[in-house]
Design an enzyme around this catalytic site. Sequence first.
Site, PDB file in Angstrom:
ATOM      1  N   GLU A 103       0.844  -1.206   0.000  1.00 44.63           N
ATOM      2  CA  GLU A 103       0.000   0.000   0.000  1.00 44.63           C
ATOM      3  C   GLU A 103       0.875   1.250   0.000  1.00 44.63           C
ATOM      4  O   GLU A 103       1.745   1.405   0.866  1.00 44.63           O
ATOM      5  CB  GLU A 103      -0.899  -0.010   1.248  1.00 44.63           C
ATOM      6  CG  GLU A 103      -1.857   1.176   1.284  1.00 44.63           C
ATOM      7  CD  GLU A 103      -2.800   1.139   2.499  1.00 44.63           C
ATOM      8  OE1 GLU A 103      -3.096   0.044   3.004  1.00 44.63           O
ATOM      9  OE2 GLU A 103      -3.206   2.230   2.923  1.00 44.63           O
ATOM     10  N   ASP A 119       4.718 -14.626  11.484  1.00 46.33           N
ATOM     11  CA  ASP A 119       3.393 -15.053  11.027  1.00 46.33           C
ATOM     12  C   ASP A 119       2.385 -13.924  11.234  1.00 46.33           C
ATOM     13  O   ASP A 119       1.868 -13.731  12.337  1.00 46.33           O
ATOM     14  CB  ASP A 119       3.004 -16.314  11.819  1.00 46.33           C
ATOM     15  CG  ASP A 119       1.657 -16.885  11.435  1.00 46.33           C
ATOM     16  OD1 ASP A 119       0.876 -16.172  10.759  1.00 46.33           O
ATOM     17  OD2 ASP A 119       1.384 -18.030  11.812  1.00 46.33           O
ATOM     18  N   LYS A 164      -6.655  -0.923  11.759  1.00 46.26           N
ATOM     19  CA  LYS A 164      -6.105  -1.328  10.453  1.00 46.26           C
ATOM     20  C   LYS A 164      -4.858  -0.497  10.166  1.00 46.26           C
ATOM     21  O   LYS A 164      -3.858  -1.006   9.667  1.00 46.26           O
ATOM     22  CB  LYS A 164      -7.174  -1.149   9.371  1.00 46.26           C
ATOM     23  CG  LYS A 164      -6.804  -1.736   8.017  1.00 46.26           C
ATOM     24  CD  LYS A 164      -6.082  -0.767   7.114  1.00 46.26           C
ATOM     25  CE  LYS A 164      -5.794  -1.395   5.768  1.00 46.26           C
ATOM     26  NZ  LYS A 164      -4.974  -0.537   4.903  1.00 46.26           N
ATOM     27  N   HIS A 214      -2.128  10.317   0.369  1.00 48.57           N
ATOM     28  CA  HIS A 214      -2.465   9.076  -0.333  1.00 48.57           C
ATOM     29  C   HIS A 214      -2.449   9.277  -1.830  1.00 48.57           C
ATOM     30  O   HIS A 214      -1.875   8.502  -2.567  1.00 48.57           O
ATOM     31  CB  HIS A 214      -3.892   8.663   0.064  1.00 48.57           C
ATOM     32  CG  HIS A 214      -3.908   7.512   1.017  1.00 48.57           C
ATOM     33  ND1 HIS A 214      -4.870   6.562   1.015  1.00 48.57           N
ATOM     34  CD2 HIS A 214      -3.065   7.169   2.002  1.00 48.57           C
ATOM     35  CE1 HIS A 214      -4.631   5.684   1.957  1.00 48.57           C
ATOM     36  NE2 HIS A 214      -3.534   6.037   2.577  1.00 48.57           N
TER      37      HIS A 214
HETATM   38  C1  MEV Z   1      -5.322   3.259   5.504  1.00 45.11           C
HETATM   39  O1  MEV Z   1      -4.644   2.104   5.070  1.00 45.11           O
HETATM   40  C2  MEV Z   1      -5.249   3.393   7.007  1.00 45.11           C
HETATM   41  C3  MEV Z   1      -6.056   4.538   7.604  1.00 45.11           C
HETATM   42  O2  MEV Z   1      -7.412   4.434   7.161  1.00 45.11           O
HETATM   43  C4  MEV Z   1      -5.951   4.414   9.089  1.00 45.11           C
HETATM   44  C5  MEV Z   1      -6.854   5.354   9.849  1.00 45.11           C
HETATM   45  O3  MEV Z   1      -7.912   5.751   9.338  1.00 45.11           O
HETATM   46  O4  MEV Z   1      -6.505   5.641  11.016  1.00 45.11           O
HETATM   47  C6  MEV Z   1      -5.543   5.852   7.118  1.00 45.11           C
END
Ligand code: MEV
Length: 449
Positions: free
Chosen positions: A87, A299, A283, A396
Amino acid sequence: MKDQKTISGFSKLSKRGKIKWIAKNFFTDPEGVKNELVSYWHNNEDQQKILDGFSENTISNYPMPYGVAPNFVINNKPYCVPMVIEESSVVAAASSAAKFWMSRGGFKTEILNTKKVGQVHFKWEGEKDKLFSNFSTLKAKLINDSKSLTKNMEERGGGIGEIELIDFTDKEENYYQLKVSFETCDSMGANFINSILEQFALTLKNFCIKEKSFEGAEKEVKIIMSILSNYTPECVVRATVSCNIDKLGKFPNGMSSEEFAHKFETAINIAHIDPYRATTHNKGIFNGIDSVVIATGNDFRAIEACGHTYASKDGSYKSLSHCEVKDDEFKFWLDIPLAIGTVGGLTSLHPIAKRSLELLGSPNAEELMGIIAATGLAQNFAAVRSLITVGIQQGHMKMHLLNILNHLQATELEIKSAVEFFNNKVISFSSVRDFIKKKRSKASKMVTD
Ligand code: MEV
């Protein structure tokens, strides 16, 4: 079912044979796909054999970007952290957060505990009292029978910890469990734990057959399964960053450090209140954690499964990180269970995993736990910082622009002018494609004129 797309004896085919069968039956351009898959084979046959040995039915390798995030200062020691992730923005975000905290005292980490867990699940139809009153004799036998398996680990300072007998008969008829804790030193310990548990299951069965007070009971014990638990709530590391609010500096659009600190704290609180936000928030943490876990040959499925269970330990799914703004101090920390290893498994077999560990100065498991947790915290800090200031899309999309340009096979010159052009514009695939199209038609017109 007999079909062109099914086969028996596939595993016995050679690698080229496997590719040939797949290419013929699943692709419209068999020659193209054959060449492409073969092109990713390692040019060193011995190295390829090592990679093939990790799995079954291998036909090629699946390349992933291997990046590094420099400027991590963890417990006053500098690190350049290896990260495997597909990513865009993740490595850039980790590097930026590492640099930010480098001049504010860096990351501090602390191992809270290092216990791993395994279970023998079984059914016992006999009297409950019989089982419990004989448990201390059984326990001694369990330990004695597994001596040859624990010898090496004990020499390294690890081994079996507590053994508990748990009664689950109120949930499932006749169901009990041996719950065992382990110390596995610098190894993740899955093989060690599972071997011992299978020995425990045998001992338990024999005990019921041979033990005098259990006479006739052999029909009554039934082993259901013996396996480690990937939930390790007592194998936890804490990573922390903190500084005086004033030292946080200035933020975009004139946001003060005071406003930033409180907005940041609110953002973390929201991830404690709402599972929808908590999932995305965590995430982001795992963007950092997984990429180091993969780079060091550990792992990541085990780490993810455990982390999400841990995030739910209080009854609802919550943020794994915490923030406190108090007495002019900004403090941000992450508690995360990380059952990882720096010896055994892929860590010493995968050529790049070995290099990752070397890059990190050959850490032991506890030091690596700290590095991984710090990377997760850095990632989380960078994501939330963007979210509460300029928004996530700016960074991004900048990275995404490069991906789109690569996809369009843009030249160096085209990339340079696209980056300049889209500096303050909304980026989408079609807008970039149109921009490149225009550039190219202009250029070809100039050549024909
Ligand atoms: C994107 O891979 C991760 C985010 O969505 C984490 C977050 O919102 O804190 C940017």
